[in-house]
Design an enzyme around this catalytic site. Structure first.
Site, PDB file in Angstrom:
ATOM      1  N   CYS A 142       0.772  -1.245   0.000  1.00  0.00           N
ATOM      2  CA  CYS A 142       0.000   0.000   0.000  1.00  0.00           C
ATOM      3  C   CYS A 142       0.801   1.293   0.000  1.00  0.00           C
ATOM      4  CB  CYS A 142      -1.083   0.011   1.047  1.00  0.00           C
ATOM      5  SG  CYS A 142      -0.654  -0.679   2.566  1.00  0.00           S
ATOM      6  N   ARG A 177      15.753   2.629  -0.477  1.00  0.00           N
ATOM      7  CA  ARG A 177      15.610   1.350  -1.180  1.00  0.00           C
ATOM      8  C   ARG A 177      15.259   0.239  -0.192  1.00  0.00           C
ATOM      9  NH1 ARG A 177      20.509  -0.153  -3.521  1.00  0.00           N
ATOM     10  NH2 ARG A 177      20.509   1.746  -4.758  1.00  0.00           N
ATOM     11  N   SER A 178      14.353   0.549   0.759  1.00  0.00           N
ATOM     12  CA  SER A 178      13.945  -0.501   1.700  1.00  0.00           C
ATOM     13  C   SER A 178      13.054  -1.500   0.973  1.00  0.00           C
ATOM     14  CB  SER A 178      13.199   0.106   2.891  1.00  0.00           C
ATOM     15  OG  SER A 178      11.940   0.586   2.486  1.00  0.00           O
ATOM     16  N   ASP A 200      20.258   4.596  -2.255  1.00  0.00           N
ATOM     17  CA  ASP A 200      20.278   4.259  -0.840  1.00  0.00           C
ATOM     18  C   ASP A 200      21.591   4.752  -0.257  1.00  0.00           C
ATOM     19  OD1 ASP A 200      22.195   2.308  -1.282  1.00  0.00           O
ATOM     20  OD2 ASP A 200      21.062   0.699  -0.314  1.00  0.00           O
TER      21      ASP A 200
END
Ligand code: NAD
Length: 309
Positions: A142, A177-178, A200
């Site tokens: 989401c 960039r998780s 990142d």
């Protein structure tokens, strides 16, 4: 300053209205259960927003607080309960690979957050439907989905182009960039046709579908580029660095760019960014919650259709 500041409240309004109408006109009562097993202030705030938006749209929301050591059992109970249509967990719980394990304990048919491996795999591989007949759309995580909706709302997506290619020609920088937000977001945007610089703490990767979008799904290449190289090229800059000290260098932003912050901290200097950006979206949390509920209604329909069949 001609910058237009666009608030998440305005972006999410039409989705909340749509949800309210669907729930009321069809006289349904989808139920979402949220598990809170930490006292992280961002998670508590997210839980409060979820409760508020659900009350407004007609979704039944139950917050279940528990210790992290019994969370797995509690998720399994909710998986088996036919009166629960959607489940979410406020992460981080353990803050390590155990959280990834818990994401896969949530039954795929009730995973409103879209974090189950099946959905994540489909998203990376640009598989958009769950069935051969293409009647059931995949659930998309989401927050990345919310960011796509923000970009649609502010006009970055070009509606003249075919669905799936609407970002062709756009250059987007995503600073984060998780596995929860930044990497899936870079993949979604590249699958939709953008060239994405994914930044990142260690460097920059490029996500793209090749010249003329010849590839069916994105590919990733390593670069030696630096933030000072990619920011001036970017039509859109999206940032989610979880630190109050971090600020995107405003002087590197292209004149007229779209700038979006999803971190709980203000990654843009508000005064400076308004001198450069055409559009500035300072936060997106309310859009994320609207997407969560949209995913819930979709899963409710899949569950009730399969019960009826
Ligand atoms: P995370 O700690 O897992 O990831 C942070 C990312 O930022 C990593 O990729 C890291 O390398 C990168 N990063 C950190 N410092 C950097 C720097 N100086 N330069 C470039 N990159 C840097 O965090 P997360 O779960 O992705 O969450 C990030 C933020 O987004 C948090 O503030 C979180 O609360 C917020 N968030 C918001 C929503 C929402 O819907 N609004 C949803 C999820 C997370």
């Amino acid at each position: 300053m001609s910058c237009k500041v666009v608030l998440a409240q305005s972006i999410s309004a039409s989705y909340r209205e749509e949800l309210k109408n669907i729930i009321k006109s069809r006289n349904i009562r989808p139920k979402l259960v949220g598990f809170l097993a930490n006292d992280d202030p961002a998670a508590v705030m997210y839980a409060e927003w979820t409760a508020k938006t659900c009350a407004e749209t007609g979704v039944e929301f139950e917050l279940r607080k528990c210790s992290r050591n019994v969370l797995e059992e509690k998720i399994i109970e909710a998986n088996q309960d036919v009166n629960v249509h959607g489940i979410m967990v406020y992460y981080p719980v353990f803050g390590d690979r155990q959280d990834q394990y818990l994401q896969n304990v949530v039954d795929v048919s009730k995973d409103v957050e879209g974090l189950h491996h099946k959905y994540v795999y489909n998203m990376y591989h640009n598989i958009r439907f769950l069935d051969e007949a293409k009647t059931k759309k995949c659930i998309i995580p989401c927050t990345p989905l919310g960011l796509v909706k923000v970009m649609e709302y502010v006009g970055v997506y070009n509606g003249i182009l075919p669905y799936g290619n609407r970002l062709h020609g756009r250059i987007v920088t995503v600073i984060n960039r998780s596995e929860i937000v930044g990497r899936p977001l870079a993949a979604l945007l590249a699958n939709d046709g953008a060239k994405v610089y994914s930044v990142d703490i260690n460097g920059i990767q490029e996500f793209h579908r090749g010249v003329g979008l010849q590839l069916k799904k994105h590919e990733v290449s390593e670069t030696t580029l630096k933030l000072e190289d990619v920011l001036p090229l970017s039509d859109v800059v999206i940032t989610g660095v979880p630190s109050p000290a971090y600020k995107v260098p405003s002087h590197l932003i292209r004149d007229g760019a779209v700038c979006i912050n999803f971190s709980t901290f203000k990654n843009f200097d508000g005064d400076e960014i308004k001198k450069k950006a055409a559009i500035y979206v300072p936060s997106v949390g309310k859009v994320t919650v609207a997407m969560l509920e949209r995913n819930l209604v979709r899963l409710y329909d899949y569950q009730t259709q399969s019960q009826a069949a």
